[in-house]
Design a protein around this motif. Sequence first.
Motif, PDB file in Angstrom:
ATOM      1  N   VAL A 287      36.476  45.918  34.881  1.00 23.95           N
ATOM      2  CA  VAL A 287      37.098  44.764  34.216  1.00 23.95           C
ATOM      3  C   VAL A 287      36.094  44.148  33.252  1.00 23.95           C
ATOM      4  N   PHE A 288      36.631  43.581  32.164  1.00 20.79           N
ATOM      5  CA  PHE A 288      35.786  42.807  31.253  1.00 20.79           C
ATOM      6  C   PHE A 288      36.052  41.337  31.522  1.00 20.79           C
ATOM      7  N   THR A 289      34.967  40.549  31.673  1.00 22.97           N
ATOM      8  CA  THR A 289      35.150  39.119  31.881  1.00 22.97           C
ATOM      9  C   THR A 289      34.108  38.340  31.082  1.00 22.97           C
ATOM     10  N   THR A 290      34.528  37.207  30.563  1.00 22.42           N
ATOM     11  CA  THR A 290      33.561  36.316  29.896  1.00 22.42           C
ATOM     12  C   THR A 290      33.051  35.281  30.897  1.00 22.42           C
ATOM     13  N   ARG A 291      33.574  35.319  32.148  1.00 23.19           N
ATOM     14  CA  ARG A 291      33.190  34.327  33.160  1.00 23.19           C
ATOM     15  C   ARG A 291      32.818  35.001  34.468  1.00 23.19           C
ATOM     16  N   ILE A 292      31.781  35.831  34.424  1.00 24.21           N
ATOM     17  CA  ILE A 292      31.348  36.500  35.657  1.00 24.21           C
ATOM     18  C   ILE A 292      30.933  35.464  36.703  1.00 24.21           C
ATOM     19  N   ASP A 293      30.557  34.245  36.239  1.00 23.95           N
ATOM     20  CA  ASP A 293      30.130  33.189  37.171  1.00 23.95           C
ATOM     21  C   ASP A 293      31.256  32.751  38.104  1.00 23.95           C
ATOM     22  N   THR A 294      32.504  33.099  37.751  1.00 18.39           N
ATOM     23  CA  THR A 294      33.623  32.679  38.613  1.00 18.39           C
ATOM     24  C   THR A 294      34.103  33.817  39.510  1.00 18.39           C
ATOM     25  N   ILE A 295      33.331  34.884  39.633  1.00 15.73           N
ATOM     26  CA  ILE A 295      33.844  36.105  40.288  1.00 15.73           C
ATOM     27  C   ILE A 295      34.141  35.895  41.781  1.00 15.73           C
ATOM     28  N   PHE A 296      33.464  34.916  42.410  1.00 18.66           N
ATOM     29  CA  PHE A 296      33.798  34.635  43.821  1.00 18.66           C
ATOM     30  C   PHE A 296      35.158  33.968  43.954  1.00 18.66           C
ATOM     31  N   GLY A 297      35.714  33.526  42.813  1.00 16.09           N
ATOM     32  CA  GLY A 297      37.054  32.917  42.849  1.00 16.09           C
ATOM     33  C   GLY A 297      38.146  33.913  42.505  1.00 16.09           C
ATOM     34  N   ALA A 298      37.783  35.194  42.301  1.00 18.94           N
ATOM     35  CA  ALA A 298      38.805  36.196  41.975  1.00 18.94           C
ATOM     36  C   ALA A 298      39.707  36.422  43.180  1.00 18.94           C
ATOM     37  N   THR A 299      41.027  36.400  42.947  1.00 17.06           N
ATOM     38  CA  THR A 299      41.938  36.635  44.068  1.00 17.06           C
ATOM     39  C   THR A 299      42.878  37.811  43.828  1.00 17.06           C
ATOM     40  N   SER A 300      42.746  38.451  42.656  1.00 15.53           N
ATOM     41  CA  SER A 300      43.441  39.724  42.429  1.00 15.53           C
ATOM     42  C   SER A 300      42.795  40.433  41.247  1.00 15.53           C
ATOM     43  N   VAL A 301      43.104  41.738  41.130  1.00 17.18           N
ATOM     44  CA  VAL A 301      42.702  42.507  39.948  1.00 17.18           C
ATOM     45  C   VAL A 301      43.997  42.875  39.249  1.00 17.18           C
ATOM     46  N   GLN A 302      44.010  42.765  37.893  1.00 16.47           N
ATOM     47  CA  GLN A 302      45.261  43.030  37.183  1.00 16.47           C
ATOM     48  C   GLN A 302      45.060  44.029  36.054  1.00 16.47           C
ATOM     49  N   LEU A 303      46.041  44.913  35.935  1.00 15.64           N
ATOM     50  CA  LEU A 303      45.957  45.984  34.941  1.00 15.64           C
ATOM     51  C   LEU A 303      47.042  45.833  33.886  1.00 15.64           C
ATOM     52  N   ALA A 304      46.728  46.281  32.658  1.00  8.66           N
ATOM     53  CA  ALA A 304      47.748  46.395  31.619  1.00  8.66           C
ATOM     54  C   ALA A 304      48.718  47.499  32.024  1.00  8.66           C
ATOM     55  N   PRO A 305      49.994  47.369  31.671  1.00  7.27           N
ATOM     56  CA  PRO A 305      50.961  48.415  32.048  1.00  7.27           C
ATOM     57  C   PRO A 305      50.570  49.793  31.514  1.00  7.27           C
ATOM     58  N   GLU A 306      49.827  49.832  30.398  1.00  8.38           N
ATOM     59  CA  GLU A 306      49.433  51.111  29.812  1.00  8.38           C
ATOM     60  C   GLU A 306      48.090  51.612  30.341  1.00  8.38           C
ATOM     61  N   HIS A 307      47.485  50.891  31.277  1.00 11.37           N
ATOM     62  CA  HIS A 307      46.174  51.293  31.804  1.00 11.37           C
ATOM     63  C   HIS A 307      46.287  52.690  32.426  1.00 11.37           C
TER      64      HIS A 307
END
Length: 874
Positions: A287-307
Amino acid sequence: MARPNSSRAGQRSGRRSENRSEKRAGHPTAPRTESRELRYDSQSIEEKWAARWQQDESLYRAEASDSKLQKYYVLEMLPYPSGVLHMGHVRNYAIGDALARHMWMRGYNVLHPMGWDAFGLPAENAALQNNVPPRQWTLNNIAQMKAQMKRLGFAYDWSKEVTTCLPEYYRWNQWFFLKLYERGLAYRKKSKVNWCPECATVLANEQVVGGCCWRHETIKVEQRDLEQWFLRITKYSDELLQDLDRLEGWPEKVRVMQRNWIGRSEGALVDFKVVGAAGRAGDKISVFTTRIDTIFGATSVQLAPEHPLVNDLVGNNPELRARVDELLAEQRQAREIGDVGAISKRGVFTERYAINPFNEEKLPIWVANYIVMDYGTGAIMSVPAHDERDFEFANKYGLEARVVVLPRREIEPPDSGKAETHVLPFTGTDSLLINSGQFSGLACGEAMKKMTAFAEEGDFGKAAVTYRLKDWGISRQRYWGTPIPILYCKKCGIVPVPEKDLPVLLPENVVVTLEGGSPLARLPEFVNVKCPRCNGAARRETDTMDTFVDSSWYFYRYTNPRLQTAPVERKTIDYWFPIDQYIGGVEHAILHLIYSRFWTKMMRDLGLIKIAEPVERLFSQGMVIKGGAKMSKSLGNVVSPDEMVARFGADSARMYSLFASPPDRDLDWNDAGVEGVSRFLGRAYRFVARHPQKPDSARSRGGTLAPPARKLERKLHQTIKRVSDEFQGRWHFNTSVAAIMELVNECHAAEEEIPSGGIPAALLKNLQRTLALLLAPFAPYLAHELWEMMGESSNLLREKWPQYDRTLAREEEIEIAIQVNGKIRSRLFVAADSPEEVVRERALADEKVRASLDGKQVVKAIVVPNKLVNIVVR
Ligand SMILES: [Zn+2]
Ligand SMILES: [Zn+2]
């Protein structure tokens, strides 16, 4: 010179009212010939000069690059040769032409070229509709528009003309393509492309406006899979972005648009392992994120339909697959409407999980319709507590929003419970981390660095930058464009056409149809060739290049347009570049102006030029509208330049387009306004015609001038100042023209003084000469006529721009006495005829006056204009 009107009586009636002087033709005492002589006949004046100018091909020719003069390159965007100029063109060119003429008069070596952006779809459409070959249609249109430009009096150096549909030009597009291909900057890949069903061709991202074709505002763009040629503009993403800071002569609006288009984001890539997929190729989601500092708050991983992983994850579950297809369709539709960001967010849980590498937590994997493949990696970690979109999505599907970042002021002791009351989502970064394991307590910025480093050490992530800018797809399945110089050989694969075989000529015997694919593919003699490597059978590429390739470098070619051995000549480029002033519509802020900047950097890297940016200053003029709406055939509000020229003359049409509104704003066209400008030009004409001065009459100013003459002299110098300042400054030519109008009014008002010598001949001559010089950039025909009427034979275009004298331009100052209760207390210098309030205010502020007031109350202050102020106190 004995003219009937030089009698004093004639002067008087002429002075009071222009209309009356026109009507005087019928008066028994006024000779009939007079009005004919004094009528401003724009048609005959303009036709006479147009014919002369066209005879002299050197008139507007730039000096060679070894000139000792300082250069000035003024450029207007080259038009598409649709066949007719519209008022938007006229305005654009009137601005550039005024500037070019002004710079010639200031002694510069001016390059002012014009050319034709001559490839493109309308030529094919015309061929379909009227059965005219595109080449013929285009060249006819060019001839027509060129004639219009000449009649309008635009000062172009036609020896520099560039026509992009001619082999002498497009062969260099092909040459550049080969250089790009050699360097890996041109490449072929299968990709989803924007497809306009109306154009029956591929569009670049930049050519999709609000989900529709840039040419067909109501036609929705579709997504298709095709093998395409791309130019690697993204190699220059950072440079294109950074160099925007250097373009101080560009409108900030344009720089912001380009910055957003390039869309650089700094962040991190983090890999999430897919549970139950160990050992397989697709076992992790990056995943690409501009806010790695919030990674402990991640509650799902989401994909583009074309992924690409979606297929694997969905497996053999037909129900799931159907729902993913729905999401894909929704996204395509939203894309077609123009804004995936505004989509109603929907998703589906894949029933699979991925592991957050920071806390080993199992997160559900979703597919969501608002995640797109062409930003980042097409996969995100969803942090509902700290991201707007994630929050909205989580709310809809009941996903947890876990707070891991709080503003510093809200950090409370852990058991206070206050943290829970914070309004979500909270997206600020001037904050501290909580609930984030070993990183808790760190400030966001610090946490981003440490957490990125932690991911790098653990080999599950790294710092990364992503851009919105994508490579430039240049393949078009159309006929009327530059053939891409590539062959396909069964044995050798992709084979570039050898340089010595350029140009790959565009065949002319082509039947244009709207059936899919390029019409070139249906020409066996074009398609079937021998492979230059193995001599076997090969097939020619039948796509042509996007026409934005043509316009990416045409301004370099102007400096040496017939050069046979190379696209450009280094020494002429070094002399003429950068372009000092480029003028065109703001609709080109992204497309053309980013491609041109890219092309320049690429040419620099090929060693052809040394500059990194082509344009020093950019000016975006406003639109020409009528009755508040954009001119269009369907609204029936199109104003034709030909009609304006026939009714009022080219000078009036041009000058009105500069006068009616500042050049950077929209202009609401009004025929009555053009008529008004024409009347003004008539007044200027008559002022010179009625008081003819010889070139050899006295030119020195002489001694002290009587007040009316001094007033006129002051106005003259003020006008020169105002007009000159606008050229140097903000280009509000509307105020320049207004200033010249005021000057002409004052000249008329002072006419009564002329026969008695109240306006000395030297001043009168200076007034008339200067009037011609000031009019030259805006109304060149009349200016040349006036110049000749004064007996001048020099070329007005190279005559020196008038200089003003600061002292003479200054408002005359008058000494005013200030009385307090009848006793003179002080004296004051103010500009003659200053408004009463100004004089009163200055009198009351005077130090000596204030000292004499000392505690007393001012009852009133009476101003006697230009004499005194009497302050009554008690
Ligand atoms: Zn289209
Ligand atoms: Zn071969």
